[in-house]
Design an enzyme around this catalytic site. Sequence first.
Site, PDB file in Angstrom:
ATOM      1  N   ARG A  75       7.208  12.053   1.679  1.00 29.91           N
ATOM      2  CA  ARG A  75       8.268  12.025   0.671  1.00 29.91           C
ATOM      3  C   ARG A  75       7.972  10.949  -0.387  1.00 29.91           C
ATOM      4  NH1 ARG A  75      11.317  12.341   5.781  1.00 29.91           N
ATOM      5  NH2 ARG A  75      12.203  14.437   5.981  1.00 29.91           N
ATOM      6  N   ASP A 113       9.309   2.550   3.103  1.00 30.23           N
ATOM      7  CA  ASP A 113       8.114   1.918   2.542  1.00 30.23           C
ATOM      8  C   ASP A 113       8.212   1.580   1.062  1.00 30.23           C
ATOM      9  OD1 ASP A 113       6.708   2.297   4.919  1.00 30.23           O
ATOM     10  OD2 ASP A 113       5.837   4.192   4.274  1.00 30.23           O
ATOM     11  N   THR A 166       7.016   4.657  -3.047  1.00 28.47           N
ATOM     12  CA  THR A 166       8.021   4.589  -1.991  1.00 28.47           C
ATOM     13  C   THR A 166       7.903   5.830  -1.121  1.00 28.47           C
ATOM     14  OG1 THR A 166       9.695   5.612  -3.432  1.00 28.47           O
ATOM     15  CG2 THR A 166       9.606   3.198  -3.367  1.00 28.47           C
ATOM     16  N   ASN A 167       8.287   5.672   0.149  1.00 26.03           N
ATOM     17  CA  ASN A 167       8.225   6.790   1.085  1.00 26.03           C
ATOM     18  C   ASN A 167       9.226   6.539   2.198  1.00 26.03           C
ATOM     19  OD1 ASN A 167       7.400   9.202   2.219  1.00 26.03           O
ATOM     20  ND2 ASN A 167       5.398   8.472   2.893  1.00 26.03           N
ATOM     21  N   GLU A 209       4.936   0.509  -1.278  1.00 28.74           N
ATOM     22  CA  GLU A 209       3.491   0.292  -1.290  1.00 28.74           C
ATOM     23  C   GLU A 209       3.062   0.018  -2.728  1.00 28.74           C
ATOM     24  OE1 GLU A 209       1.526   2.706   2.362  1.00 28.74           O
ATOM     25  OE2 GLU A 209       2.187   3.950   0.670  1.00 28.74           O
ATOM     26  N   GLU A 241      10.674   4.988   9.147  1.00 30.70           N
ATOM     27  CA  GLU A 241      10.007   3.993   8.304  1.00 30.70           C
ATOM     28  C   GLU A 241      10.523   4.097   6.873  1.00 30.70           C
ATOM     29  OE1 GLU A 241       5.853   3.371   9.187  1.00 30.70           O
ATOM     30  OE2 GLU A 241       5.381   3.310   7.043  1.00 30.70           O
ATOM     31  N   GLY A 243      -6.355   7.935  -7.351  1.00 31.71           N
ATOM     32  CA  GLY A 243      -6.707   8.898  -6.321  1.00 31.71           C
ATOM     33  C   GLY A 243      -7.980   8.571  -5.566  1.00 31.71           C
TER      34      GLY A 243
END
Length: 278
Positions: free
Chosen positions: A121, A95, A111-112, A97, A93, A191
Site C-alpha cells: 500500500r 512505515d 509510506t506503507n 521510508e 506495520e 527504481g
Amino acid sequence: MGSFGILVVRTMLVLSLYLAAFRPTVLAASFYDYFTAYGDSEHVVVASGAAGFGSTNKYLFGSVSTQIKLIPGNSAGTVLAYYMSSNTAAHDEIDFEFLGNTSGQPYSVQTNIYASGVGGREQRVFLWFDPTTSFHTYAFLWNKAQIIFYVDSIPIRVFKNNEDIGVPFPTSQPMSIYSSLWNGDQWATRGGAVKLNWTYAPFITSYQSFQIDACVASTSSNADCPANSKWNQASFQILSNNDRIALESVRQNYMTYDYCSDRKRYSTVPAECARNTV
C-alpha cells in the site's frame, strides 16, 4: 497493566546512525532507557554500535513522533526507515521510508501499511523542504478508526479502517517503534538505477526529541489498551477542515506514486482506495 500517558525523551542529539565502517558516536544515556540499538546482516555493522534501534516497549494506539535530520549530500541508494511493527508472523506495520537521492534532488518519503501480513500500500511524496539542513518532525497517529502520517504537523496520508469491506487494519497487535539505516540501492533511487556510492560515506542521519503518547501493552495482546482509550475518542477519528485542505494540497502538489493508481500492480482498484481520498 499498561500505563496511559505521555513518554517524552528529549536531548539535543539522541542518536546518529552511521552507514560506514567505523565506530558511531556514543548514544545519550537517556536513549537506552527506552530503546535498544541493534544490527543485522542487512546493515553495515561495526564492532561498536549498529545501524538501527527499537523500543523496549510495545504500544497499541496513540501518537508517536520524532525529529529527524536526513543524510546530506549524495545519499542515493540509502533507505532510512522509521516505523512501528508488531514483529509477528502475520505482522502489522506502519512505515515511513526516506529514500536517498543525488545531491540537489528532492527527497522522497514513502509510506506503507501492513495489516495481518498484507502490505503493498505504498504512497510516495516529495518533501517540500530540504530535510538535511535541520530537524523536522515525523509522526504517526494510530487509532481504531485511522492511521495518519504527519510531516511537521501537516498530514501527508490517511489510511482508514475498512474492515467492514474486508480490508485488514491494525487493531489488535501491539507494535514497537523502530528505525534503521540500510543499503536499498536495488530499488530506492530511481527504481534502482542509481546505486549507493561508498565514496560519500559516512551516511549519517540524526534524531532528537522522541515523543510517545500511547498505551503501553505489557503483553502481546491488547488487554491493557481498551478500545475506549483517549486516542480512540471521536476527536481523533476525523481530520479538521484545515487538515483536509493541507492533505489535499500535498496530494495535488507533491505525490509521485500511489498504489491506488498503479494498474500494472493492481488491475482492479483496491477496495479501500475510494475511502482513503481524504
